[in-house]
Design a protein around this motif. Structure first.
Motif, mmCIF file in Angstrom:
data_model
loop_
_atom_site.group_PDB
_atom_site.id
_atom_site.type_symbol
_atom_site.label_atom_id
_atom_site.label_comp_id
_atom_site.label_asym_id
_atom_site.label_seq_id
_atom_site.Cartn_x
_atom_site.Cartn_y
_atom_site.Cartn_z
ATOM 1 N N GLY A 159 30.865 23.562 28.686
ATOM 2 C CA GLY A 159 31.753 24.211 27.735
ATOM 3 C C GLY A 159 31.655 25.722 27.693
ATOM 4 N N VAL A 160 30.828 26.303 28.562
ATOM 5 C CA VAL A 160 30.649 27.757 28.585
ATOM 6 C C VAL A 160 31.479 28.334 29.734
ATOM 7 C CG1 VAL A 160 28.975 29.639 28.879
ATOM 8 C CG2 VAL A 160 28.326 27.550 27.643
ATOM 9 N N PRO A 161 32.353 29.312 29.438
ATOM 10 C CA PRO A 161 33.173 29.911 30.493
ATOM 11 C C PRO A 161 32.305 30.603 31.549
ATOM 12 C CG PRO A 161 33.903 30.631 28.326
ATOM 13 C CD PRO A 161 32.625 29.876 28.132
ATOM 14 N N LEU A 162 32.832 30.689 32.740
ATOM 15 C CA LEU A 162 32.146 31.357 33.847
ATOM 16 C C LEU A 162 32.351 32.860 33.731
ATOM 17 C CD1 LEU A 162 30.679 31.217 36.605
ATOM 18 C CD2 LEU A 162 32.935 31.063 37.641
ATOM 19 N N ASP A 163 31.274 33.615 33.774
ATOM 20 C CA ASP A 163 31.340 35.073 33.721
ATOM 21 C C ASP A 163 31.376 35.612 35.148
ATOM 22 O OD1 ASP A 163 30.981 37.801 33.488
ATOM 23 O OD2 ASP A 163 29.309 37.653 32.079
ATOM 24 N N ALA A 164 32.545 36.087 35.568
ATOM 25 C CA ALA A 164 32.716 36.669 36.903
ATOM 26 C C ALA A 164 32.832 38.186 36.801
ATOM 27 C CB ALA A 164 33.942 36.075 37.587
ATOM 28 N N GLY A 165 32.242 38.767 35.755
ATOM 29 C CA GLY A 165 32.342 40.201 35.510
ATOM 30 C C GLY A 165 31.782 41.073 36.618
ATOM 31 N N ARG A 166 30.810 40.591 37.355
ATOM 32 C CA ARG A 166 30.214 41.420 38.416
ATOM 33 C C ARG A 166 30.983 41.334 39.731
ATOM 34 N NH1 ARG A 166 25.494 37.204 38.830
ATOM 35 N NH2 ARG A 166 26.168 36.087 40.656
ATOM 36 N N PHE A 167 32.010 40.498 39.762
ATOM 37 C CA PHE A 167 32.781 40.321 40.989
ATOM 38 C C PHE A 167 34.091 41.090 40.923
ATOM 39 C CE2 PHE A 167 30.255 36.437 40.392
ATOM 40 C CZ PHE A 167 29.417 36.584 41.479
ATOM 41 N N ARG A 168 34.606 41.445 42.091
ATOM 42 C CA ARG A 168 35.839 42.225 42.141
ATOM 43 C C ARG A 168 37.067 41.393 42.453
ATOM 44 N NH1 ARG A 168 37.569 43.289 47.177
ATOM 45 N NH2 ARG A 168 36.109 42.920 48.861
ATOM 46 N N GLY A 169 36.881 40.134 42.845
ATOM 47 C CA GLY A 169 38.034 39.307 43.160
ATOM 48 C C GLY A 169 37.637 37.999 43.797
ATOM 49 N N LEU A 170 38.615 37.357 44.419
ATOM 50 C CA LEU A 170 38.435 36.093 45.125
ATOM 51 C C LEU A 170 38.762 36.266 46.594
ATOM 52 C CD1 LEU A 170 40.373 33.564 42.837
ATOM 53 C CD2 LEU A 170 37.902 33.845 42.978
ATOM 54 N N ARG A 171 38.156 35.427 47.407
ATOM 55 C CA ARG A 171 38.595 35.273 48.799
ATOM 56 C C ARG A 171 38.839 33.782 49.001
ATOM 57 N NH1 ARG A 171 35.337 38.204 53.015
ATOM 58 N NH2 ARG A 171 33.672 37.024 52.074
ATOM 59 N N VAL A 172 40.011 33.456 49.540
ATOM 60 C CA VAL A 172 40.361 32.068 49.814
ATOM 61 C C VAL A 172 40.624 31.924 51.305
ATOM 62 C CG1 VAL A 172 41.282 31.582 47.515
ATOM 63 C CG2 VAL A 172 42.817 32.477 49.275
ATOM 64 N N ARG A 173 40.214 30.790 51.848
ATOM 65 C CA ARG A 173 40.530 30.453 53.241
ATOM 66 C C ARG A 173 41.555 29.335 53.163
ATOM 67 N NH1 ARG A 173 39.880 31.638 58.253
ATOM 68 N NH2 ARG A 173 39.527 30.052 59.837
ATOM 69 N N VAL A 174 42.769 29.618 53.634
ATOM 70 C CA VAL A 174 43.902 28.725 53.413
ATOM 71 C C VAL A 174 44.766 28.594 54.654
ATOM 72 C CG1 VAL A 174 44.063 29.173 50.928
ATOM 73 C CG2 VAL A 174 45.283 30.654 52.523
ATOM 74 N N ARG A 175 45.581 27.566 54.634
ATOM 75 C CA ARG A 175 46.700 27.444 55.565
ATOM 76 C C ARG A 175 47.796 26.698 54.832
ATOM 77 N NH1 ARG A 175 46.139 23.037 60.326
ATOM 78 N NH2 ARG A 175 48.191 22.427 59.665
ATOM 79 N N GLY A 176 49.008 26.871 55.302
ATOM 80 C CA GLY A 176 50.121 26.254 54.595
ATOM 81 C C GLY A 176 51.350 26.158 55.467
ATOM 82 N N ASP A 177 52.472 26.111 54.800
ATOM 83 C CA ASP A 177 53.740 25.923 55.489
ATOM 84 C C ASP A 177 54.636 27.160 55.430
ATOM 85 O OD1 ASP A 177 54.437 25.895 52.822
ATOM 86 O OD2 ASP A 177 54.928 23.769 52.775
ATOM 87 N N GLY A 178 54.060 28.314 55.072
ATOM 88 C CA GLY A 178 54.810 29.558 55.031
ATOM 89 C C GLY A 178 55.520 29.822 53.716
ATOM 90 N N GLN A 179 55.479 28.864 52.781
ATOM 91 C CA GLN A 179 56.101 29.077 51.477
ATOM 92 C C GLN A 179 55.142 29.857 50.576
ATOM 93 O OE1 GLN A 179 58.695 25.739 49.965
ATOM 94 N NE2 GLN A 179 57.196 24.574 51.163
#
Length: 181
Positions: free
Chosen positions: A75-95
């Motif tokens: 029930g405790v939110p995640l503190d991502a205050g020390r991070f500057r963003g996300l990196r995702v590794r993805v693939r898709g259909d171009g949409q």
């Protein structure tokens, strides 16, 4: 060296993430929509991934399918205050798809902070600074210190969707890699 905090590398037993939660499929059928999908663990081009496929319909006030991961612990939110963003590794259909984050400020189911991505048919890593995330249906500024959920959405697309994620992590600026605990 920049700090990397892995949220999910899809290496655990099926459905187990490093946060201790499971990915869930959510569709607009909760609200009377007609969209549907399938969320499974797959192997695409040699990468273990979370694979979201389905059909989105904007009929009946609907229009989304989503893979969602809870980020809270006890029930405790995640503190991502020390991070500057996300990196995702993805693939898709171009949409165009959406990466969404929810915080404790998101009191209604439809509220979150969004940034669009357009994954191609080949695996790619995309960095998403938190400054790219914009409020969706709320007026509160984004507070990365109170994260509750992460979502991968196909929204507002009439037709078939095909989106895969093999890794998601926070990006920061200190010297050692960590795992989300």
């Amino acid at each position: 060296m920049r700090e990397v905090c892995v949220i999910d590398a899809l290496t655990g037993p099926e459905g187990d993430t490093l946060s201790g939660h499971h990915w869930q499929l959510v569709t607009d059928r909760l609200m009377g929509g007609e969209s549907g999908g399938d969320l499974r663990f797959d192997d695409l081009d040699g990468e273990t991934c979370l694979h979201l496929r389905g059909r989105v319909s904007t009929d009946s006030q609907g229009g989304f399918v989503q893979a969602r991961l809870d980020l809270e612990r006890d029930g405790v939110p995640l503190d991502a205050g020390r991070f500057r963003g996300l990196r995702v590794r993805v693939r898709g259909d171009g949409q165009e798809y959406v990466i969404a984050l929810r915080t404790t400020d998101c009191t209604q189911a439809w509220q979150s902070y969004w940034t669009p991505i357009r994954p191609s048919a080949v695996w790619q890593s995309i960095e998403l600074p938190f400054t790219l995330f914009r409020p969706y249906r709320l007026d509160m500024a984004f507070d990365r210190r109170r994260l509750t959920k992460l979502g991968l959405l196909a929204v507002g697309i009439d037709g078939e969707v095909d989106f895969a994620l093999s890794r998601v992590e926070f990006l920061g600026a200190v010297d050692r890699p960590e795992r989300l605990a």
